[in-house]
Design a protein around this motif. Structure first.
Motif, PDB file in Angstrom:
ATOM      1  N   PHE A  42       7.440   6.651  -7.316  1.00 50.99           N
ATOM      2  CA  PHE A  42       7.520   6.202  -8.697  1.00 50.99           C
ATOM      3  C   PHE A  42       8.313   7.185  -9.541  1.00 50.99           C
ATOM      4  O   PHE A  42       9.310   6.855 -10.172  1.00 50.99           O
ATOM      5  N   GLN A  43       7.833   8.422  -9.491  1.00 51.67           N
ATOM      6  CA  GLN A  43       8.421   9.421 -10.361  1.00 51.67           C
ATOM      7  C   GLN A  43       9.880   9.670  -9.982  1.00 51.67           C
ATOM      8  O   GLN A  43      10.770   9.671 -10.835  1.00 51.67           O
ATOM      9  N   TRP A  71      24.667  -7.281  -8.264  1.00 55.81           N
ATOM     10  CA  TRP A  71      24.149  -7.704  -6.954  1.00 55.81           C
ATOM     11  C   TRP A  71      23.628  -6.520  -6.176  1.00 55.81           C
ATOM     12  O   TRP A  71      22.687  -6.630  -5.395  1.00 55.81           O
ATOM     13  N   VAL A  75      19.922  -6.346  -4.686  1.00 55.52           N
ATOM     14  CA  VAL A  75      19.648  -6.156  -3.262  1.00 55.52           C
ATOM     15  C   VAL A  75      18.744  -4.946  -3.067  1.00 55.52           C
ATOM     16  O   VAL A  75      17.774  -4.993  -2.295  1.00 55.52           O
ATOM     17  N   SER A  78      15.099  -5.631  -3.663  1.00 50.35           N
ATOM     18  CA  SER A  78      14.411  -6.281  -2.558  1.00 50.35           C
ATOM     19  C   SER A  78      14.245  -5.326  -1.390  1.00 50.35           C
ATOM     20  O   SER A  78      13.188  -5.262  -0.776  1.00 50.35           O
ATOM     21  N   VAL A  81      11.253  -2.909  -1.567  1.00 52.56           N
ATOM     22  CA  VAL A  81       9.956  -3.532  -1.305  1.00 52.56           C
ATOM     23  C   VAL A  81       9.824  -3.876   0.172  1.00 52.56           C
ATOM     24  O   VAL A  81       8.776  -3.678   0.789  1.00 52.56           O
ATOM     25  N   LEU A  82      10.945  -4.376   0.733  1.00 45.98           N
ATOM     26  CA  LEU A  82      10.886  -4.777   2.140  1.00 45.98           C
ATOM     27  C   LEU A  82      10.672  -3.564   3.037  1.00 45.98           C
ATOM     28  O   LEU A  82      10.012  -3.660   4.069  1.00 45.98           O
ATOM     29  N   GLY A  85       6.938  -2.977   2.832  1.00 41.77           N
ATOM     30  CA  GLY A  85       6.205  -3.969   3.617  1.00 41.77           C
ATOM     31  C   GLY A  85       6.547  -3.895   5.088  1.00 41.77           C
ATOM     32  O   GLY A  85       5.687  -4.081   5.950  1.00 41.77           O
ATOM     33  N   ILE A  89       4.187  -3.656   8.343  1.00 38.51           N
ATOM     34  CA  ILE A  89       4.144  -4.624   9.436  1.00 38.51           C
ATOM     35  C   ILE A  89       4.484  -3.951  10.766  1.00 38.51           C
ATOM     36  O   ILE A  89       3.919  -4.295  11.811  1.00 38.51           O
ATOM     37  N   LEU A  92       1.542  -2.839  12.363  1.00 41.30           N
ATOM     38  CA  LEU A  92       0.801  -3.907  13.033  1.00 41.30           C
ATOM     39  C   LEU A  92       1.295  -4.081  14.452  1.00 41.30           C
ATOM     40  O   LEU A  92       0.529  -4.195  15.405  1.00 41.30           O
ATOM     41  N   TYR A  98      -2.627  -2.686   9.087  1.00 43.39           N
ATOM     42  CA  TYR A  98      -1.529  -2.685   8.134  1.00 43.39           C
ATOM     43  C   TYR A  98      -1.474  -1.334   7.436  1.00 43.39           C
ATOM     44  O   TYR A  98      -2.480  -0.831   6.950  1.00 43.39           O
ATOM     45  N   LEU A  99      -0.286  -0.722   7.435  1.00 45.31           N
ATOM     46  CA  LEU A  99      -0.057   0.581   6.806  1.00 45.31           C
ATOM     47  C   LEU A  99      -0.802   1.732   7.499  1.00 45.31           C
ATOM     48  O   LEU A  99      -1.025   2.770   6.907  1.00 45.31           O
ATOM     49  N   LEU A 135      16.678  -3.058 -15.759  1.00 45.86           N
ATOM     50  CA  LEU A 135      16.060  -3.223 -17.080  1.00 45.86           C
ATOM     51  C   LEU A 135      16.980  -2.714 -18.165  1.00 45.86           C
ATOM     52  O   LEU A 135      17.225  -3.384 -19.173  1.00 45.86           O
ATOM     53  N   THR A 139      18.705  -5.234 -20.949  1.00 38.60           N
ATOM     54  CA  THR A 139      18.373  -5.170 -22.382  1.00 38.60           C
ATOM     55  C   THR A 139      19.557  -4.691 -23.193  1.00 38.60           C
ATOM     56  O   THR A 139      19.847  -5.227 -24.263  1.00 38.60           O
ATOM     57  N   ARG A 142      22.447  -7.401 -23.615  1.00 44.37           N
ATOM     58  CA  ARG A 142      22.159  -8.488 -24.536  1.00 44.37           C
ATOM     59  C   ARG A 142      22.442  -8.055 -25.973  1.00 44.37           C
ATOM     60  O   ARG A 142      22.872  -8.852 -26.791  1.00 44.37           O
TER      61      ARG A 142
END
Lengths: 145, 493, 128, 497
Positions: A42-43, A71, A75, A78, A81-82, A85, A89, A92, A98-99, A135, A139, A142
């Protein structure tokens, strides 16, 4: 007018050019040290994102959007996050829950845990950085309209 | 008592649902569509009749369709009581089917496919009510009947029809959800079952107050009995095409109402319990009030169908009063009246429809001399009217005779007085029509030549009129069935 | 009594902040001010968690060779997540406000509701 | 792999969220394929989970193999396996439906993000249902809410933005309350695991901290489920959101909120806490009754079909909380079953509205005249679902009402029966108005009718099948009610033991 002024502002550009690599290095450091010390995806991700934001502030939105294509951030969003995840997996498939990182195919389960967490932190870092950039661009753009 | 497990009641219920599909599919081809109706009606009737010998043998046919929830079965049971209603409804459906075809084609009505489909569903609902083995099943079919007759009532889709149909639905759905359903909830909660059992299921399970409340809720909740003040739907439903008024509002729907009430009185509360609490007498008085008021209202109507509707309100209350007396003769009267009144009233409605189609007349005051133009129709009307007034040789006499006997058995002199007064009122609003039709001169500008409705309409009404006479001469079947019912609900009679 | 108030001063501050934020969310007409109120509101809760995790005499929960007592690290972790959630909420809210400003030309709530009402009445008239 | 279904059921949907924008960058249809596939997979897995739970009992899955209460635990028992099947099934149905509906209602560049958000929304709901960790509930709650705000905001009209914003403010208050409640509980017990909390809390029932926590939980979750009078956000959100959003929110989001409320009230806290310590049941019964009646009465006054359905939802939520508050097994069964039943009915109704919007753009009830001829299958679905809402026997609506009514009698509260039945009647009033318009009214302006060509013009099959499937299930589970009821009974017994 304002745009041109921004482009011509050489002090800001130079300062940014000087500091951005260090900021990014620091970001990587924070991400990489998430599993033992204070820090983490995060940080680190926020710092990484901030460095790009700084770049855009210094070089202007046009240049920024040229460098950081939408783009790409999409990308990266995603992918981060993938990655997270996917590691889950992967565990598994290696027979754990999991994890459950300690099943990763490394000699020492402790090291495996460490690696797993680092992998996840990297994933989080990528996503957070990409999100911060998106973000900001969305913002700010616009407002220009 | 022998119990036979057989699916034939289920088939009897389902056959018209199958017909619904076929009717819907062949909507483009009227002849095929109507023949499906007739075929289904014939099959339905023959299934019902095929069960009759076993029932007369004192056996009972049962079939559990499925268990919906623990304690709630959709189950069918054919006993002598259900035969009264099932025979009436299925036999009269055949006749009405023919009449419908004549009426709908002569009147060039729209949406005929929907009409026939809903009609067939309504018959399923009626038979379902007749054969239901528990309160839940009965409620299911009761609601099906309400909902599927709505499109029939609103058939013309004029604002007036919509208004009438709304009122119809408001009364029937409203009372059944608000009162009947709460009564069912309470019954299930206190009795622990909804199974119809001869002698009742509620006795001893709750305090007298609670039982009284449940009884009042049931009486109010079975809106199809048209007991006052829940009668207003019946006149409102007269906006429907006449075959609908005939079958549904002289037979299927209203008879479903009184049948439900009879079933509830005999099989949920039980004769003894009601007698002990004095609830039967109270109901009888309410019914007597309804009879008198409805008769007076009928007297004031100029619209023929409305007059018949109010007459129905009154006649239904005869049945309610009869069963509420809780005496053997009273119950017998109620049971046989289910069939007898159906024959009489359907004749009357058929004639009203025939007059509308042939002469375009809907008012009583316009019927002067119409007996000369439509002799067959008016002959049938006369028989029906006599049955309503209870003059031999029309079958209405038998049921009223037993009603009087029942009132004597129960020592209710006031009720006897009410019956006598109302009979006079009945005569007062039916016989002038007969007199005017046959003995008053034809209005100027109209010929006296025969001008009957199509044969498909006249034949059914003559048939039911003859049926009314036949029931007077050979009522054996009715009494046999009634005896079986009495044996089970009163014991030892 | 005084001890009760002073001894738990951190919670009083949290509550005060929460109420300030709550007031902002409920009573302010300006949508941005609402968002600011929302942020204060959320932050007050974060603060509550963090102050809850403080152990008397403890240090930051980092492995540190001469420290013996650590603060409870779990609320920190939880609040890290909650902060992310808070940031996301703010982002979504701001995005919405931008859109609202583009479509309505104002970010005053009463004005927007008035515009909505006018439109609804227009629709009703069209339907007769 | 079956051993990992407890986590995969959620991960599949959760990971579909980032995959959708990847594959859907060029063409949103691929995103749709992923979304549909993921929800289908998840549905199948949740079915298998339910089966396992019913045969073998409770499943507990330790994330990363950390033993609870240190690690996060996913727990499946009859209650949440049941709700999980419901959520994933509806998510799948709505995903199938979404393709055509969204194509018509959204700008093309918003389709891919929508599916991504949709996946997040569903994953959040499923996570909330599955997790055994209180803080996880908060996280998933916020995931769902955030995705939900976005899903609402993309509605066609500009009112959608304001509806979304209002929901965002109230939703954040709700979620923060829940967060605060969690904080208090953690402060008092030092654990976040639900089972662990259930062990430790009974000794602390008199503690002010625990009482405060309970208050925050109930109020927070009540906002989320739009329990009257905390329902303000709901009508506009349902009305102006895209049809797909209103459907999935009406069918699952409030249901999952109700599930969370049940969890907190009966698993984290024990039933006797509510009875002997806080007496919240009396309050909740009163509030629920008011909700049931108020929702129905306001619905009668609506002329926009979506608003009507929204207010009707507010009333129906009252049924669920009523069953919870009555605290006996029968009523609780009714409540749990109503979670399923209402999801089916409302899901089907909202899908019908979506189909009407897709085909004609109409939402005003008075404009519905003649639709029965134009869209016979859709309208048949509407009629079935409407009858079910009224509570006609052989539909699911009757099953819930039956259990709630017998449950109120069992609790000695006969006066709740008039409430239930009165709302049935009101439901009949507002649905019958629509049915009358659909089937039984002649168009007033004959000319207006000629402009729209007569004849059947149904919605596409992809929309029709889910709509009708849900309506058909209303009847199937109304007839074979023992299937859901037996599961709900198990859940009720477990909750009130």
């Amino acid at each position: 007018m304002a745009k041109r002024k921004m482009k011509e502002n050489i002090i800001r550009k130079t300062a940014a050019r000087l500091s951005i690599p260090f900021i990014q290095l620091y970001a990587l450091y924070v991400i990489a040290h998430g599993e033992l010390g204070p820090g983490g995806g995060f940080q680190g991700g926020v710092i990484l994102g901030a460095s790009v934001i700084l770049f855009i502030l210094a070089y202007g939105m046009e240049e920024g959007v040229n460098r950081v294509k939408q783009w790409k951030t999409d990308v990266l969003n995603s992918v981060g996050v993938l990655l997270y995840g996917g590691i889950g997996i992967l565990c598994l498939f290696l027979g754990g829950k999991y994890l459950q990182y300690n099943v990763l195919p490394v000699s020492d389960p402790k090291l495996a845990s460490q690696l797993g967490i680092i992998g996840i932190e990297i994933g989080v870092g990528i996503t957070v950085a990409a999100i911060m950039i998106t973000l900001f661009i969305e913002t700010a753009r616009r407002d220009e309209k | 008592m022998d119990i036979i497990i057989s699916a034939s009641p289920l088939y009897a219920v389902l056959v018209s649902l199958l017909a619904v599909v076929l009717i819907g599919v062949s909507g483009k081809n009227p002849n095929l569509r109507e023949s499906w109706t007739i075929v289904a009606a014939l099959i339905k009737f023959s299934i019902v009749v095929s069960m009759l010998p076993k029932i007369l043998d004192g056996k009972i046919i049962e079939y559990t369709v499925f268990t919906m929830m623990p304690g709630l079965d959709l189950a069918l049971r054919v006993d002598p009581l259900s035969m009264f209603f099932a025979l009436t409804a299925s036999l009269l459906w055949i006749i009405t089917a023919f009449y419908c075809i004549g009426y709908m084609r002569a009147g060039k009505e729209k949406n005929q496919t929907r009409f026939y489909m809903c009609f067939a569903v309504a018959l399923s609902g009626a038979l379902g009510i007749a054969f239901s083995a528990n309160l839940f099943t009965l409620f299911v079919f009761y609601e099906i009947l309400t909902l599927c007759t709505y499109p029939l009532v609103v058939h013309k889709q004029t604002p007036e029809a919509v208004r009438g149909a709304r009122r119809y639905l408001t009364y029937l759905l409203g009372t059944s959800i608000a009162f009947q359903l709460s009564a069912i909830f309470l019954t299930y909660f206190y009795a622990g079952t909804l199974e119809f059992t001869a002698g009742g299921i509620l006795a001893g399970s709750a305090s007298n107050t609670v039982i009284t409340i449940i009884f009042v809720l049931f009486v109010m909740g079975i809106g199809k009995t048209a007991i006052m003040p829940f009668h207003a739907w019946l006149p409102a439903a007269m906006v429907a095409p006449t075959p609908v008024s005939a079958l549904l509002h002289a037979v299927a729907v209203v008879k479903a109402g009184v049948f439900t009430l009879i079933k509830v009185i005999l099989y949920v509360f039980g004769v003894d319990l009601l007698q002990e609490l004095g609830l039967g007498v109270a109901l009888a008085y309410v019914a007597a009030f309804t009879i008198i008021v409805a008769s007076i209202m009928a007297l004031r109507q100029d619209n023929l169908k409305l007059r018949l509707a109010y007459s129905t309100v009154g006649q239904l209350s005869y049945i309610i009063m009869a069963v509420a007396l809780l005496t053997p003769s009273g119950i017998t009267s109620a049971l046989i009246a289910v069939m007898i009144h159906a024959f009489g009233k359907i004749t009357l409605f058929f004639t009203a429809g025939a007059i509308y189609i042939a002469a375009h007349k809907t008012k009583v005051s316009e019927l002067d001399g119409i007996g000369k133009q439509m002799p067959f129709t008016m002959f049938a009307f006369t028989v029906g009217a006599l049955s309503m007034v209870a003059v031999p040789p029309a079958a209405g006499f038998i049921s009223k005779w037993y009603l009087l006997l029942g009132a004597f058995e129960a020592h209710q002199l006031v009720l006897i007085g009410a019956i006598v007064v109302s009979t006079l009122l009945n005569a007062a609003y039916y016989l002038p029509i007969v007199y005017a039709a046959f003995f008053k001169p034809v209005p100027l500008g109209e010929g006296t030549e025969m001008h009957e409705a199509p044969a498909l309409m006249v034949a059914p009404l003559v048939f039911t009129a003859i049926g009314t006479l036949v029931l007077f001469l050979w009522p054996t079947l009715l009494f046999d069935l009634a005896k079986l019912v009495l044996a089970s609900v009163m014991g030892g009679y | 009594m005084i001890e009760f108030i002073l001894g738990k001063y951190n919670y009083w501050i949290c509550i005060a902040l929460m109420m300030v934020g709550f007031y902002g969310m409920i009573a302010k007409e300006n949508l941005i001010k609402k968002i600011i109120g929302m942020n204060i509101f959320q932050t007050a809760v974060f603060l509550f968690y963090i102050s809850m995790s403080k152990v008397h005499g403890g240090t930051a929960p980092i492995e540190w060779h001469h420290a013996v007592v650590y603060d409870n690290p779990l609320p920190h972790v939880l609040i890290l997540t909650a902060i992310v959630v808070g940031v996301s909420t703010t982002a979504v809210a701001l995005a919405l406000v931008i859109q609202i400003y583009q479509k309505y030309g104002t970010i005053e709530e009463n004005r927007i509701l008035e515009l909505n009402r006018i439109e609804e009445e227009k629709n009703l008239e069209m339907n007769g | 792999m079956i051993a990992h279904f407890p986590i995969l059921v959620i991960v599949v949907v959760l990971l579909a969220a980032p995959i959708v924008p990847l594959v859907g960058r060029k063409n949103w249809v691929f995103g749709w394929y992923v979304a549909t596939g993921a929800t289908l997979l998840s549905f199948l897995m949740s079915l298998s989970l339910l089966n396992t739970v019913l045969t073998d009992g409770r499943i507990s899955y330790w994330l990363g193999n950390w033993e609870p209460p240190f690690g996060i635990e996913y727990v499946y028992d009859p209650l949440n396996a049941f709700v999980l099947v419901l959520v994933s099934f509806l998510a799948f149905m709505v995903a199938v439906y979404a393709r055509k509906s969204l194509e018509a209602e959204l700008q093309p560049d918003r389709l891919t993000p929508f599916y991504s958000m949709y996946m997040l929304f569903v994953a959040g709901l499923m996570g909330m249902v599955a997790t055994g960790d209180l803080f996880n509930v908060y996280v998933f709650l916020e995931i769902t809410s955030l995705a939900g705000y976005c899903l609402i905001a993309v509605g066609q009209k500009r009112e959608a933005l304001m509806a979304s914003f209002t929901y965002l403010i109230l939703g954040t208050i709700a979620a923060t309350f829940v967060l605060l409640g969690i904080g208090y509980l953690y402060m008092a017990t030092g654990t976040l695991n639900m089972a662990d909390l259930a062990q430790r809390l009974p000794d602390l029932y008199q503690s002010k901290v625990v009482l405060t926590a309970f208050a925050f939980f109930t109020v927070g979750l009540s906002i989320k489920i739009a329990l009257f009078p905390l329902h303000n956000w709901l009508p506009n959100a349902y009305t102006y959101a895209p049809s797909v959003t209103s459907t999935i929110m009406a069918a699952t989001a409030t249901k999952v909120g109700a599930y969370a409320l049940i969890r907190v009230m009966f698993t984290v806290f024990q039933p006797d806490f509510e009875v002997t310590v806080v007496h919240v049941t009396q309050v909740l019964i009163f509030v629920s009754s008011v909700a049931i009646l108020a929702g129905s009465i306001i619905a009668v006054a609506q002329t926009d079909i979506r608003k009507m359905l929204a207010y009707s939802s507010i009333g129906q939520i009252g049924y669920i909380t009523l069953g919870i508050a009555l605290m006996n097994e029968i009523a609780m069964t009714g409540s749990v079953v109503h979670i399923l039943n209402h999801a089916l009915m409302k899901g089907s109704l909202f899908l019908v509205v979506g189909a009407i919007v897709y085909k004609t753009g109409i939402t005003h009830i008075n404009d519905f005249i003649g639709l029965g001829k134009k869209m016979p299958v859709t309208m048949a679905a509407f009629t079935i679902a409407a009858l079910s809402m009224i509570g006609v026997p052989l539909t699911v609506g009757f099953v819930s009402k039956w259990y709630l009514a017998i449950g109120s009698l069992d609790a000695g509260m006969w006066y709740l029966i008039p409430v239930i039945l009165l709302s049935s009647l009101l439901t009949a009033v507002y649905f019958w108005r629509v049915i009358d318009n659909i089937y039984f009214k002649k168009p007033e302006k004959e000319n207006a009718d000629e402009q729209t060509p007569p004849g059947i013009s149904e919605a596409p099959a992809l929309m029709l099948v889910p709509t009708f499937a849900l309506a058909a299930l209303c009847v199937v589970f109304g007839i074979f009610a023992s299937v859901p009821v037996s599961i709900a009974e198990k859940a009720a017994v477990m909750l009130l033991r």
